[in-house]
Design a protein around this motif. Structure first.
Motif, PDB file in Angstrom:
ATOM      1  N   GLN A 213      35.294  32.955   8.023  1.00 22.37           N
ATOM      2  CA  GLN A 213      35.078  31.571   8.411  1.00 22.37           C
ATOM      3  C   GLN A 213      36.333  30.749   8.105  1.00 22.37           C
ATOM      4  O   GLN A 213      37.185  31.169   7.321  1.00 22.37           O
ATOM      5  CB  GLN A 213      33.885  30.992   7.650  1.00 22.37           C
ATOM      6  CG  GLN A 213      32.573  31.693   7.977  1.00 22.37           C
ATOM      7  CD  GLN A 213      31.426  31.133   7.177  1.00 22.37           C
ATOM      8  OE1 GLN A 213      30.981  30.019   7.411  1.00 22.37           O
ATOM      9  NE2 GLN A 213      30.947  31.890   6.213  1.00 22.37           N
TER      10      GLN A 213
ATOM     11  N   GLU B 121      28.331  33.057   2.995  1.00 17.90           N
ATOM     12  CA  GLU B 121      28.267  33.992   4.126  1.00 17.90           C
ATOM     13  C   GLU B 121      27.403  33.473   5.272  1.00 17.90           C
ATOM     14  O   GLU B 121      27.770  33.566   6.437  1.00 17.90           O
ATOM     15  CB  GLU B 121      27.641  35.315   3.668  1.00 17.90           C
ATOM     16  CG  GLU B 121      28.612  36.373   3.270  1.00 17.90           C
ATOM     17  CD  GLU B 121      27.858  37.674   3.031  1.00 17.90           C
ATOM     18  OE1 GLU B 121      27.489  38.352   3.994  1.00 17.90           O
ATOM     19  OE2 GLU B 121      27.623  37.990   1.854  1.00 17.90           O
ATOM     20  N   THR B 122      26.219  32.957   4.915  1.00 20.31           N
ATOM     21  CA  THR B 122      25.283  32.561   5.972  1.00 20.31           C
ATOM     22  C   THR B 122      25.600  31.180   6.528  1.00 20.31           C
ATOM     23  O   THR B 122      25.153  30.852   7.621  1.00 20.31           O
ATOM     24  CB  THR B 122      23.829  32.609   5.466  1.00 20.31           C
ATOM     25  OG1 THR B 122      23.730  31.861   4.253  1.00 20.31           O
ATOM     26  CG2 THR B 122      23.393  34.024   5.179  1.00 20.31           C
TER      27      THR B 122
ATOM     28  N   THR C 245      23.215  41.196   3.431  1.00 22.63           N
ATOM     29  CA  THR C 245      22.942  39.816   3.820  1.00 22.63           C
ATOM     30  C   THR C 245      22.251  39.799   5.180  1.00 22.63           C
ATOM     31  O   THR C 245      21.272  39.066   5.389  1.00 22.63           O
ATOM     32  CB  THR C 245      24.255  38.996   3.895  1.00 22.63           C
ATOM     33  OG1 THR C 245      25.063  39.312   2.770  1.00 22.63           O
ATOM     34  CG2 THR C 245      23.965  37.520   3.933  1.00 22.63           C
TER      35      THR C 245
ATOM     36  N   GLN D 275      35.497  37.262   3.681  1.00 24.03           N
ATOM     37  CA  GLN D 275      34.724  38.413   4.126  1.00 24.03           C
ATOM     38  C   GLN D 275      33.975  38.096   5.426  1.00 24.03           C
ATOM     39  O   GLN D 275      33.857  38.932   6.308  1.00 24.03           O
ATOM     40  CB  GLN D 275      33.760  38.811   3.004  1.00 24.03           C
ATOM     41  CG  GLN D 275      33.256  40.246   3.056  1.00 24.03           C
ATOM     42  CD  GLN D 275      32.110  40.390   4.013  1.00 24.03           C
ATOM     43  OE1 GLN D 275      31.356  39.456   4.222  1.00 24.03           O
ATOM     44  NE2 GLN D 275      31.997  41.563   4.622  1.00 24.03           N
ATOM     45  N   SER D 276      33.463  36.871   5.520  1.00 26.26           N
ATOM     46  CA  SER D 276      32.683  36.508   6.711  1.00 26.26           C
ATOM     47  C   SER D 276      33.564  35.834   7.766  1.00 26.26           C
ATOM     48  O   SER D 276      33.059  35.364   8.783  1.00 26.26           O
ATOM     49  CB  SER D 276      31.502  35.613   6.319  1.00 26.26           C
ATOM     50  OG  SER D 276      31.936  34.487   5.598  1.00 26.26           O
TER      51      SER D 276
ATOM     52  N   ASN E 249      27.975  33.964  11.978  1.00 26.49           N
ATOM     53  CA  ASN E 249      28.914  34.537  11.002  1.00 26.49           C
ATOM     54  C   ASN E 249      28.793  36.047  10.903  1.00 26.49           C
ATOM     55  O   ASN E 249      27.734  36.623  11.122  1.00 26.49           O
ATOM     56  CB  ASN E 249      28.673  33.935   9.615  1.00 26.49           C
ATOM     57  CG  ASN E 249      29.001  32.452   9.574  1.00 26.49           C
ATOM     58  OD1 ASN E 249      29.637  31.935  10.485  1.00 26.49           O
ATOM     59  ND2 ASN E 249      28.560  31.782   8.545  1.00 26.49           N
ATOM     60  N   ARG E 250      29.891  36.667  10.515  1.00 32.88           N
ATOM     61  CA  ARG E 250      29.883  38.091  10.233  1.00 32.88           C
ATOM     62  C   ARG E 250      29.246  38.281   8.848  1.00 32.88           C
ATOM     63  O   ARG E 250      29.741  37.744   7.850  1.00 32.88           O
ATOM     64  CB  ARG E 250      31.340  38.571  10.182  1.00 32.88           C
ATOM     65  CG  ARG E 250      31.481  40.041   9.927  1.00 32.88           C
ATOM     66  CD  ARG E 250      32.826  40.325   9.299  1.00 32.88           C
ATOM     67  NE  ARG E 250      33.883  40.391  10.290  1.00 32.88           N
ATOM     68  CZ  ARG E 250      34.910  41.260  10.208  1.00 32.88           C
ATOM     69  NH1 ARG E 250      35.005  42.093   9.199  1.00 32.88           N
ATOM     70  NH2 ARG E 250      35.841  41.255  11.118  1.00 32.88           N
ATOM     71  N   LEU E 251      28.153  39.003   8.792  1.00 33.14           N
ATOM     72  CA  LEU E 251      27.415  39.151   7.528  1.00 33.14           C
ATOM     73  C   LEU E 251      27.584  40.550   6.964  1.00 33.14           C
ATOM     74  O   LEU E 251      27.660  41.529   7.691  1.00 33.14           O
ATOM     75  CB  LEU E 251      25.920  38.886   7.763  1.00 33.14           C
ATOM     76  CG  LEU E 251      25.535  37.530   8.353  1.00 33.14           C
ATOM     77  CD1 LEU E 251      24.031  37.471   8.599  1.00 33.14           C
ATOM     78  CD2 LEU E 251      25.965  36.396   7.437  1.00 33.14           C
ATOM     79  N   ARG E 252      27.600  40.643   5.636  1.00 36.39           N
ATOM     80  CA  ARG E 252      27.528  41.936   4.987  1.00 36.39           C
ATOM     81  C   ARG E 252      26.200  42.590   5.339  1.00 36.39           C
ATOM     82  O   ARG E 252      25.219  41.904   5.645  1.00 36.39           O
ATOM     83  CB  ARG E 252      27.542  41.768   3.471  1.00 36.39           C
ATOM     84  CG  ARG E 252      28.898  41.486   2.879  1.00 36.39           C
ATOM     85  CD  ARG E 252      28.690  41.265   1.381  1.00 36.39           C
ATOM     86  NE  ARG E 252      29.913  40.909   0.715  1.00 36.39           N
ATOM     87  CZ  ARG E 252      30.823  41.778   0.290  1.00 36.39           C
ATOM     88  NH1 ARG E 252      30.642  43.077   0.459  1.00 36.39           N
ATOM     89  NH2 ARG E 252      31.915  41.363  -0.304  1.00 36.39           N
TER      90      ARG E 252
END
Lengths: 232, 232
Positions: free
Chosen positions: A134, A97-98, B217, A131-132, B211-214
């Protein structure tokens, strides 16, 4: 609202995987001519239009394709997996995610876990990638002995050590546009021989902050720190 | 190897909690005269010696006491809890490990979760405090409406927004020795009214990365970013 994003390494097949087909048709209830996004994990984002659904098979036609270059500096983590595998799944999710280019698993002298289920971790990574949103899929590498990790061809290499004689922080040591690798040891830390071997191979000892961190927390803090340095 | 660390807000009682007593006597099998470490979560570390064990009751006598000042800049997070409470437990654990002064839970317009079990989260926090061997217990605050969060008396205040028109990163916005609060919204993001109200109250919009983070996160990335700024 963005379209659903699917991961498919080879889009020339024209068909989503059985699992993704089920997800598209049964869960998302997508219909013929609905648009979806697909990434091949190699920097491409495709917009595709669904064809007539087969039995558990979603076919598509690519409508457009765009490309995103890799970022300039790459981030790499090598970690000794924890006994509790949930903590590794969590780490993989959060690293993807990051932002990360590769995750390496290593067997250390004091490792409690001698093997990992790479396939399961790969699924976690794909899910986090989607989810993110990418388009570059990080590489997850099978577990290898510590010594092999020391040979990885990365520019800037660090070993995170719980060592009070070592006041140099990772953050202070990072260069903006360098490819960077950080090693995070097992719950019982690296052995003295391992630390010496790493220093011998050009790794530098760094601290990740004042607190004693769990293995997976140390891994994520290292990755967030590298991302902050590379993105600005 | 350091002694086991226990958390006891009031050491003048001379007795560990029933749960910690059981842990000391049954799990760790500690004996009379064995030494333990105790923190009151208010900056003190006590070394104590166990007395004769009672039935599920470990009494102790304090041998020495040391004090650690609070760090200069404090780190605060206000977050809209996720539907999946495991993700909040995880966030609390990781925030405490990496360092935080207070965690606030807020009810937003688009919050999916309207209540939390603070007692359960408190246990997670205590466990993370002990595990990371810290002596200042972060404050976990009961859930309040978003508007109340805007009144928190913190020097530097930010609202993390998924907003492509907003290129300012949290990292670039942080001052070294300032107390800092970051707001992280629910899965559906803040409403426009909430964002406007925050800006009106002196909060600044920031991004946490590309990035799109939860939600959870984003919370941890904000905390790690604040810690990196405050510790150097």
């Amino acid at each position: 609202m963005a379209s659903a994003l699917f991961y498919l390494p080879d889009v020339t097949s024209g068909v989503l995987s059985p699992e993704d087909s089920r997800h598209a048709l049964t869960v998302l209830r997508l219909q013929k001519d609905d648009e979806i996004d697909i990434t091949d994990g190699k920097g491409h984002l495709y917009i595709a239009r669904l064809g007539s659904p087969g039995k558990n098979q979603a076919s598509f036609e690519v409508v457009s394709r765009s490309e995103k270059p890799r970022r300039q500096a790459s981030v790499h983590l090598a970690i000794a997996p924890t006994k509790n595998i949930d903590r590794m799944e969590w780490l993989v999710e959060k690293c993807v995610e990051t932002g990360i280019e590769s995750i390496h698993f290593m067997k250390c002298a004091r490792s409690e876990r001698k093997e990992i289920n790479l396939e399961r971790l790969q699924k976690v990574a794909v899910s986090a990638l989607k989810q993110s949103r990418q388009v570059w899929m990080p590489a997850l590498q099978a577990m290898v002995p510590f010594k092999e990790i020391l040979e990885l061809p990365v520019q800037d290499k660090f070993i995170a050590m719980v060592d009070e004689s070592n006041p140099v922080s990772l953050r202070q040591s990072l260069r903006k546009n360098a490819d960077t690798l950080v090693l995070v040891g097992p719950e019982g830390d690296f052995s003295e021989e391992e630390a010496a071997a790493a220093l011998d191979k050009g790794f530098r000892k760094v601290s990740l902050g004042p607190n004693r961190l769990r293995t997976e927390t140390a891994g994520l803090v290292a990755v967030v720190t590298m991302n902050l340095a590379s993105s600005q």
